[in-house]
Scaffold this motif. Structure first.
Motif, mmCIF file in Angstrom:
data_model
loop_
_atom_site.group_PDB
_atom_site.id
_atom_site.type_symbol
_atom_site.label_atom_id
_atom_site.label_comp_id
_atom_site.label_asym_id
_atom_site.label_seq_id
_atom_site.Cartn_x
_atom_site.Cartn_y
_atom_site.Cartn_z
ATOM 1 N N GLY A 1 0.800 -1.212 0.000
ATOM 2 C CA GLY A 1 0.000 0.000 0.000
ATOM 3 C C GLY A 1 0.842 1.276 0.000
ATOM 4 N N CYS A 2 0.466 2.216 -0.827
ATOM 5 C CA CYS A 2 1.122 3.537 -0.857
ATOM 6 C C CYS A 2 0.245 4.466 -1.680
ATOM 7 N N ARG A 3 0.625 5.724 -1.761
ATOM 8 C CA ARG A 3 -0.130 6.662 -2.585
ATOM 9 C C ARG A 3 0.824 7.452 -3.453
ATOM 10 N N LEU A 4 0.359 7.813 -4.645
ATOM 11 C CA LEU A 4 1.143 8.671 -5.528
ATOM 12 C C LEU A 4 0.620 10.078 -5.305
ATOM 13 N N SER A 5 1.505 10.943 -4.805
ATOM 14 C CA SER A 5 1.057 12.274 -4.396
ATOM 15 C C SER A 5 1.877 13.392 -5.006
ATOM 16 N N LEU A 6 1.289 14.573 -4.995
ATOM 17 C CA LEU A 6 2.027 15.783 -5.354
ATOM 18 C C LEU A 6 2.550 16.387 -4.063
ATOM 19 N N ALA A 7 3.792 16.842 -4.081
ATOM 20 C CA ALA A 7 4.370 17.486 -2.902
ATOM 21 C C ALA A 7 5.164 18.703 -3.346
ATOM 22 N N VAL A 8 5.173 19.709 -2.467
ATOM 23 C CA VAL A 8 5.865 20.975 -2.769
ATOM 24 C C VAL A 8 6.720 21.363 -1.555
ATOM 25 N N PRO A 9 7.691 22.250 -1.741
ATOM 26 C CA PRO A 9 8.483 22.714 -0.593
ATOM 27 C C PRO A 9 7.578 23.330 0.477
ATOM 28 N N GLU A 10 7.972 23.151 1.760
ATOM 29 C CA GLU A 10 7.182 23.650 2.902
ATOM 30 C C GLU A 10 6.686 25.082 2.708
ATOM 31 N N VAL B 1 -3.288 13.919 -3.102
ATOM 32 C CA VAL B 1 -3.149 12.477 -3.361
ATOM 33 C C VAL B 1 -3.755 12.187 -4.731
ATOM 34 N N MET B 2 -2.932 11.700 -5.668
ATOM 35 C CA MET B 2 -3.401 11.467 -7.034
ATOM 36 C C MET B 2 -3.947 10.065 -7.238
ATOM 37 N N PHE B 3 -3.367 9.089 -6.526
ATOM 38 C CA PHE B 3 -3.654 7.683 -6.844
ATOM 39 C C PHE B 3 -3.322 6.840 -5.622
ATOM 40 N N ARG B 4 -4.253 6.000 -5.178
ATOM 41 C CA ARG B 4 -3.979 5.086 -4.059
ATOM 42 C C ARG B 4 -3.698 3.710 -4.618
ATOM 43 N N ASP C 1 5.388 11.785 -6.398
ATOM 44 C CA ASP C 1 6.132 10.583 -6.014
ATOM 45 C C ASP C 1 5.302 9.713 -5.077
ATOM 46 N N LEU C 2 5.786 8.489 -4.847
ATOM 47 C CA LEU C 2 5.101 7.583 -3.934
ATOM 48 C C LEU C 2 5.379 7.987 -2.501
ATOM 49 N N VAL C 3 4.363 7.835 -1.669
ATOM 50 C CA VAL C 3 4.477 8.156 -0.250
ATOM 51 C C VAL C 3 3.861 7.012 0.532
ATOM 52 N N SER C 4 4.523 6.581 1.622
ATOM 53 C CA SER C 4 3.779 5.708 2.530
ATOM 54 C C SER C 4 3.677 6.336 3.906
ATOM 55 N N THR C 5 4.782 6.519 4.622
ATOM 56 C CA THR C 5 4.677 7.170 5.935
ATOM 57 C C THR C 5 4.758 8.697 5.834
#
Ligand code: PRT
Ligand code: ZN
Length: 226
Positions: free
Chosen positions: A104-113, A188-191, A170-174
């Motif tokens: 299990g993981c998710r494909l997400s968009l992430a940006v600088p803080e 979150v783009m895709f679980r 990128d993929l994210v789990s924790t």
């Protein structure tokens, strides 16, 4: 044309996040695996099955092309390959057999803080680093957000700090990797889960019967854990 060996071929990831649990599931289904050495192909001792151990990225294509009969793969990699083949006008069919209980993981968009994010529109004309260009394009095209991509097979999470990109997909789990790199998850783009798929071509009755028997066991093993 398939060789006449009559053995069922199953592809699993050689080494990585899906390997241990794919192997464990097959063992719980009663397959006597003998995977001690580094060989690409190994025989199952007690059933007419061969196990092929490869990079996970190769598994969807091997199944879609009918080179192997079954494959254990992350839905993220499977969907990316399907979109890639569709874009190239290539055959991309497969039979989904069962979603599994690992990977299990998710494909997400992430940006600088410090990025002021107020929805996907904030990414307009940004450069986004990813290993999943097709899933990214589908997601942002549906939202009508123009962007530039930067294809990276690894180290995606360091791209913003290195000045290569404004954001990542990128993929994210924790979430620990994002945090360690000063990034925040914004969409979150895709679980995804690991899944078991079969080649689209019809099989001879013996091998299909073996798959059916295996699937009864897979269902039993997974239900027993729930
Ligand atoms: O060598 P090969 O090509 O076979 O392996 P690989 O390096 O491409 O893949 P691998 O073994 O890393 O992952 C295989 C599959 O596991 C992925 O395609 C997903 O379906 C699934 N999966 C589940 C994950 C994760 N969880 C995950 N966390 N794949 C990658 N990650 C990465 C994530 O991108 C991040 O960089 O792990 C890092 C840690 O994640 P956090 O959020 O817990 O910090
Ligand atoms: Zn891979």
């Amino acid at each position: 044309q398939r060789t006449a060996s009559g053995r069922l071929r199953i592809a699993i990831q050689k080494s990585g996040r899906l390997s241990d649990e794919s192997q464990a599931l097959l063992k719980r289904c009663g397959l006597k695996l003998n995977l001690r050495d580094q060989r690409l192909m190994s025989h199952v001792e007690n059933l007419p099955i061969d196990i092929l151990r490869v990079r996970d990225d190769d598994i969807p294509g091997l199944v879609m092309d009918g080179v192997v009969d079954l494959g254990f793969i992350g839905e993220n990699v499977l969907e990316e390959e399907r979109l890639e083949r569709e874009a190239r006008g290539q055959e991309a069919a497969f039979k989904p057999l069962r979603r599994l209980d690992f990977g299990g993981c998710r494909l997400s968009l992430a940006v600088p803080e410090d990025f002021e994010y107020a929805g996907a529109d904030s990414l307009t004309d940004c450069r986004i680093a990813t290993s999943y260009p097709n899933l990214l394009r589908r997601y942002l095209n549906e939202k009508g957000v123009p962007f530039k991509s930067c294809m990276l097979k690894g180290s995606v999470e360091v791209a913003p700090r290195a000045g290569l990109a404004d954001a990542i997909c990128d993929l994210v789990s924790t979430g620990a990797t994002l945090e360690a790199n000063g990034l925040k998850e914004v969409e979150v783009m895709f679980r995804s889960m690991a899944t078991l798929i079969q080649a689209p071509q019809p099989l001879d009755p013996e091998r299909q019967a073996l798959i059916d028997k295996l699937m009864v066991r897979v269902n039993g093993v997974i239900q027993a854990k729930e």
